[in-house]
Design a protein around this motif. Structure first.
Motif, mmCIF file in Angstrom:
data_model
loop_
_atom_site.group_PDB
_atom_site.id
_atom_site.type_symbol
_atom_site.label_atom_id
_atom_site.label_comp_id
_atom_site.label_asym_id
_atom_site.label_seq_id
_atom_site.Cartn_x
_atom_site.Cartn_y
_atom_site.Cartn_z
ATOM 1 N N SER A 204 -21.562 5.770 1.105
ATOM 2 C CA SER A 204 -21.595 7.476 1.675
ATOM 3 C C SER A 204 -23.017 7.268 2.661
ATOM 4 C CB SER A 204 -22.254 8.149 0.593
ATOM 5 O OG SER A 204 -21.232 8.160 -0.377
ATOM 6 N N THR A 207 -22.678 4.360 6.850
ATOM 7 C CA THR A 207 -21.216 4.614 7.636
ATOM 8 C C THR A 207 -20.832 3.385 8.319
ATOM 9 O OG1 THR A 207 -22.323 5.513 9.210
ATOM 10 C CG2 THR A 207 -21.336 7.143 7.704
ATOM 11 N N ARG A 210 -18.895 0.751 6.060
ATOM 12 C CA ARG A 210 -17.532 1.558 5.419
ATOM 13 C C ARG A 210 -16.515 0.455 5.276
ATOM 14 N NH1 ARG A 210 -17.649 7.908 5.957
ATOM 15 N NH2 ARG A 210 -19.755 8.055 4.649
ATOM 16 N N SER A 243 -12.954 8.140 -5.178
ATOM 17 C CA SER A 243 -13.629 9.150 -4.409
ATOM 18 C C SER A 243 -13.565 9.018 -2.824
ATOM 19 C CB SER A 243 -15.380 8.878 -4.689
ATOM 20 O OG SER A 243 -16.078 9.729 -3.764
ATOM 21 N N ILE A 244 -13.375 7.821 -2.275
ATOM 22 C CA ILE A 244 -13.287 7.268 -0.828
ATOM 23 C C ILE A 244 -11.831 8.069 -0.598
ATOM 24 C CG2 ILE A 244 -12.774 5.486 0.757
ATOM 25 C CD1 ILE A 244 -14.680 3.744 -1.015
ATOM 26 N N ASN A 246 -10.269 10.462 -1.775
ATOM 27 C CA ASN A 246 -10.272 11.849 -1.741
ATOM 28 C C ASN A 246 -10.795 12.455 -0.395
ATOM 29 O OD1 ASN A 246 -12.034 14.390 -2.547
ATOM 30 N ND2 ASN A 246 -10.353 14.324 -3.739
ATOM 31 N N GLY A 247 -11.611 11.693 0.388
ATOM 32 C CA GLY A 247 -12.104 11.826 1.600
ATOM 33 C C GLY A 247 -11.132 11.608 2.766
ATOM 34 N N ALA A 249 -8.670 11.651 5.708
ATOM 35 C CA ALA A 249 -8.137 12.724 6.382
ATOM 36 C C ALA A 249 -6.635 12.772 6.446
ATOM 37 C CB ALA A 249 -8.643 12.922 7.967
ATOM 38 N N GLN A 286 -3.925 10.676 -5.550
ATOM 39 C CA GLN A 286 -4.379 11.262 -4.438
ATOM 40 C C GLN A 286 -3.494 10.962 -3.177
ATOM 41 O OE1 GLN A 286 -7.711 12.911 -4.264
ATOM 42 N NE2 GLN A 286 -7.167 13.356 -6.110
ATOM 43 N N LYS A 290 -1.901 13.935 -1.017
ATOM 44 C CA LYS A 290 -2.169 14.203 0.414
ATOM 45 C C LYS A 290 -0.824 14.058 1.425
ATOM 46 C CE LYS A 290 -7.000 12.546 0.422
ATOM 47 N NZ LYS A 290 -7.598 13.869 0.996
#
Length: 362
Positions: A204, A207, A210, A243-244, A246-247, A249, A286, A290
């Motif tokens: 998190s 960056t 990542r 969690s990744i 989920n973020g 785009a 997920q 999306k």
């Protein structure tokens, strides 16, 4: 004239009596704050570290000694003393009201590395397990050094949260991250939980790491699926991935779709699926939420890896299909209906009553 006592008016003001309680002494001992200026006069010269820094450096140095908790020659009192020293270091970091000075980072991170990065004991169960018990504790081996490791992980987490990532970059580098990833093979679920928290926080805040961290986790998954089918931390790593994802785009990048098809879907075929299926199903769902158009790829992938003789896996996959069908695009569902119904029909003819019951329920 005899001796005359000074009147209260003319007498010098009495100095307040100093406290000598144990609590007061403890408070004094715990007061040094880590972010202050390092220069302080000592014997007329400027010293690079004040007394408060000497104290924490001494505590850090003491914590570099590693106890195994299995050697009968080790002193329990010395083990407890190290635990208290670790608590002291953690307290000093937490209580600091100013940023941690960079000159303390090197000994701190060296101490953390010395305690965490160690050879793991050989797995207690050397066979590839196909029928795993529901209770994870039956498969767990608790590390005897956890009383020390727990505090070291707390220290590392506090550093990750409180120190500027650009400052920590010299210490938390590629080698450090890969060493952390290796520790997910620990059979102690407490250590894996701490690792999950630290690793996720690094992802998190750092960056610039990542891409490296995603690729490193992908390599672990692929090695597990296609080579060993033996790894204790797949569930925790999938939680991080959930969690990744989920973020991510929308629209999804091509590399993320490839991760779904080449890494997540093959994870359905392993014999140990039931250990991490909940986390895996969340990751897959997920993607479909999306981009519902991915539902067809996912359903076909699950059907491709459908077990032949493992009824427990069949039950899990039937439940996953049910949730996916609720989210996929209607046009996709019409194309997949025949495939899904064919597989459910096979489940109805299963000799296993649990599989048959789930097939009827769907």
């Amino acid at each position: 004239m005899g001796f005359q006592r000074d009147s209260p008016k003319n007498s010098p003001k009495a100095s307040p009596k100093k406290k000598t309680t144990l609590q007061h002494l403890f408070d004094l001992d715990s007061k040094p704050y880590i972010g202050s200026n390092l220069s302080s006069p000592t014997n007329g010269r400027q010293s690079s570290f004040g007394t408060e820094y000497e104290e924490i450096l001494s505590a850090i140095s003491d914590c570099n000694f590693i106890f195994t908790f299995t050697d009968p020659l080790e002193s329990p009192s010395q083990q407890e003393l190290k635990r208290l020293k670790l608590i002291q270091v953690l307290y000093l970091i937490k209580s600091s009201k100013k940023p941690l000075h960079e000159r303390l980072l090197s000994p701190l991170m060296s101490m953390v590395s010395a305690n965490l990065f160690r050879p793991l004991p050989p797995p207690s169960n050397t066979s590839i397990i196909s029928d795993l018990p529901d209770d994870e504790e039956l498969l767990s081996t608790f590390a005897p050094i956890w009383p020390h490791l727990q505090i070291v992980y707390d220290i590392l987490l506090r550093l990750v949260l409180s120190v500027d990532p650009k400052t920590l970059r010299d210490y938390i580098d590629r080698h450090f991250i890969l060493n952390l990833l290796f520790l997910f093979q620990s059979e102690d679920p407490r250590e894996r939980e701490s690792l999950k928290n630290v690793f996720h926080r690094i992802y998190s805040r750092f960056t610039f790491y990542r891409s490296l961290m995603r690729k490193a986790m992908n390599d672990v998954f692929l090695h597990y699926v296609f080579e060993t089918e033996r790894h204790c931390g797949i569930g925790e790593l999938l939680e991080i991935c959930g969690s990744i994802i989920n973020g991510f785009a929308v629209p999804l990048k091509e590399e993320h779709k490839l991760f779904l098809m080449r890494v997540l879907l093959p994870l359905h075929k392993t014999k140990g699926l039931q250990v991490y299926h909940r986390q895996l199903a969340y990751c897959v769902s997920q993607f479909v939420q999306k981009e519902p158009a991915l539902g067809g790829v996912v359903v076909r992938g699950i059907l491709r890896y459908w077990p032949v003789t493992n009824c427990q896996k069949e039950v899990l996959l039937i439940g996953e299909l049910e949730e996916l069908v609720e989210n996929i695009d209607p046009d996709q569902y019409r194309k997949l209906a025949l495939l899904i119904c064919t597989q459910i029909t096979r489940c109805l003819s299963s000799c296993n009553s649990q599989t048959e019951q789930h097939g009827v329920g769907r």
